[in-house]
Design an enzyme around this catalytic site. Sequence first.
Site, PDB file in Angstrom:
ATOM      1  N   HIS A 162      -3.444  -5.297   0.577  1.00 43.30           N
ATOM      2  CA  HIS A 162      -2.833  -5.775   1.826  1.00 43.30           C
ATOM      3  C   HIS A 162      -2.848  -7.310   1.897  1.00 43.30           C
ATOM      4  O   HIS A 162      -3.792  -7.883   2.442  1.00 43.30           O
ATOM      5  CB  HIS A 162      -3.600  -5.213   3.030  1.00 43.30           C
ATOM      6  CG  HIS A 162      -3.415  -3.754   3.221  1.00 43.30           C
ATOM      7  ND1 HIS A 162      -2.430  -3.239   4.043  1.00 43.30           N
ATOM      8  CD2 HIS A 162      -4.068  -2.693   2.695  1.00 43.30           C
ATOM      9  CE1 HIS A 162      -2.501  -1.917   4.014  1.00 43.30           C
ATOM     10  NE2 HIS A 162      -3.482  -1.559   3.203  1.00 43.30           N
ATOM     11  N   GLU A 197      -1.249  -9.179   3.788  1.00 44.84           N
ATOM     12  CA  GLU A 197      -1.077  -9.685   5.160  1.00 44.84           C
ATOM     13  C   GLU A 197      -2.405 -10.091   5.800  1.00 44.84           C
ATOM     14  O   GLU A 197      -2.428 -10.929   6.708  1.00 44.84           O
ATOM     15  CB  GLU A 197      -0.354  -8.647   6.041  1.00 44.84           C
ATOM     16  CG  GLU A 197      -1.150  -7.399   6.420  1.00 44.84           C
ATOM     17  CD  GLU A 197      -1.069  -6.270   5.400  1.00 44.84           C
ATOM     18  OE1 GLU A 197      -0.811  -6.560   4.215  1.00 44.84           O
ATOM     19  OE2 GLU A 197      -1.304  -5.100   5.772  1.00 44.84           O
ATOM     20  N   CYS A 244       0.833  -1.203   0.000  1.00 41.50           N
ATOM     21  CA  CYS A 244       0.000   0.000   0.000  1.00 41.50           C
ATOM     22  C   CYS A 244       0.869   1.255   0.000  1.00 41.50           C
ATOM     23  O   CYS A 244       1.443   1.593  -1.023  1.00 41.50           O
ATOM     24  CB  CYS A 244      -0.986  -0.053   1.168  1.00 41.50           C
ATOM     25  SG  CYS A 244      -2.476   0.883   0.827  1.00 41.50           S
TER      26      CYS A 244
HETATM   27  N1  GLN Z   1      -2.163   6.707   2.901  1.00 42.36           N
HETATM   28  C1  GLN Z   1      -2.245   5.954   1.709  1.00 42.36           C
HETATM   29  C2  GLN Z   1      -3.610   6.053   1.066  1.00 42.36           C
HETATM   30  O1  GLN Z   1      -4.574   6.430   1.674  1.00 42.36           O
HETATM   31  C3  GLN Z   1      -1.897   4.502   1.944  1.00 42.36           C
HETATM   32  C4  GLN Z   1      -2.843   3.779   2.838  1.00 42.36           C
HETATM   33  C5  GLN Z   1      -2.310   2.476   3.330  1.00 42.36           C
HETATM   34  O2  GLN Z   1      -1.111   2.249   3.312  1.00 42.36           O
HETATM   35  N2  GLN Z   1      -3.167   1.611   3.845  1.00 42.36           N
HETATM   36  O3  GLN Z   1      -3.751   5.762  -0.099  1.00 42.36           O
END
Ligand code: GLN
Length: 545
Positions: free
Chosen positions: A515, A517, A379
């Site tokens: 994600h 994980e 992310c």
């Molecule tokens: N802050 C970033 C976004 O909103 C990444 C979010 C995250 O890593 N879950 O896109």
Amino acid sequence: MKTNYIFVTGGVVSSLGKGIVTASLAAILESRGLNVTIMKLDPYINVDSGTISPIQHGEVFVTEDGAETDLDLGHYERFIHTKMTRNNNLTTGRVYSEVLRKERSGYYLGSTIQVIPHITNEIKERIIYCAKNHDIILVEIGGTVGDIESLPFLEAIRQMASNVGREHALYLHLTLVPYITVTGEVKTKPTQHSVKNLLSIGIQPDILICRSDHIISKNECKKIALFCNLPEKAVIPLIDVDSIYKIPFLLKKQNLDEYICNRFKLICNQADLSDWEKVIYEETYTIGKVTIGVIGKYIELPDAYKSIIEALKHGGFKNRLNVNIKLIDSEKIELNGVHLLNDLDAILVPGGFGKRGIKGKILTVKYARENKVPYLGICLGMQVALIEFALNVLNIKNANSTEFDEQCDYPIIALITEWCSKSGDIEKRSKDCDFGGTMRVGNQLCRLIKDSLVFNMYKKEIIIERHRHRYEVNNTLISNIEKSGIKVVGRSIDNKLIEVIENSNHPWFVACQFHPEFTSTPRDSHPLFIGFIKAAKKYHSNYIK
Ligand code: GLN
């Protein structure tokens, strides 16, 4: 079959591992062929945990259906096969907002709205709804007995016994039996007090699980049983262990599942923990060790990275490697330099929000890229990888995400609504910019290209992964970046959004917008984490040579 309810409360102190115990018990019951689910009741007033900083209660766990929930739901999914949904986590805030909504709509027909019965009824209805179609539901109540906040939940579960029948409700209380070093003995008094507390709100526990870092003797258990109105076999000592995945065995060894099945008069198979035996085998008999750095900014509370830490361990299981995880503060890298990354066999930059710590993460990506250290960006970890590439490979000054610099000239990461206004591409604006700019959360389909590292790991073209982010890779700028080594290897099923990238000039540099994980479990390690740990091992061996 009528659903049976197990209510799990905690006493004496918090952080006793109620979530893990609940999940472990659920795992044994599931292995007996029962259809089990778990629900978490959280006393805080937030409607969900999406807005809470991870350094307060740990990570925000995302379910398939896009709910932002308590990290305990992550434990549940790692221990049982049933998938959690937004119905499996209920907060005080959610209960009140629903009751207030109903009150405004006239639903209660002129009644005075009170904690009992309106709040407690709302809680009970939601538990019963979540329990539907399951043989057993375990309901974990957050916090500790005696907290003001959890009282409506405790009152609701007390009433539940009358709703579903006492024979279908079981109260399990988890306490601490501390060891006093000076006198060299364990003390049962806090447990007795905690049970008294429960009794004062009308709940007689049926089972006590007593956590301790020392052996609790038979005599002590007898004493607890006597003071707490319980048969001796319902007092289960639970000594600290080196791996959470051993807890199902400890509980089964003491016949907890047998006791529960008899109590509910359930006819079912014996527990079969053979797949858990395999997990313990993989975890115990390792052939080597790798050191992985997780470069984040919420490191003061490791629970903020709970699923990442577990997924890394799971990747280790399948490679038969011991994974030594170093949580490193990205601000320290900015301050003290990248030499802090020197002894790492691989680097992971996880998700995160806000500007703090970004510079250190960009320095980390540069280090991994230049030194050919395996890199997994998740992310935000993918977003900073692209910013770093634009800054240092393409030499584009002021490349950034609009999350950190709204006015930047080269918004390689931006809200979808900002992509085109920044690049001035009117045609693209009408084509790509009409689907909002809010959080993308929950399951999404992604198509991988066959000629890629990730395809070789997943061994399939279409994958489903969970998202939680607002910003996206700016499609209107990516072609420039692609020319210089970054390869887009996964896109959303409609082809519009960039989900996975690799670096063609690096042995293992993978970053994804989702994600992984959240879907790794000890029995079913996630392919990306298996691949990442394998790459770490390869890097380690080459380095040693
Ligand atoms: N802050 C970033 C976004 O909103 C990444 C979010 C995250 O890593 N879950 O896109």
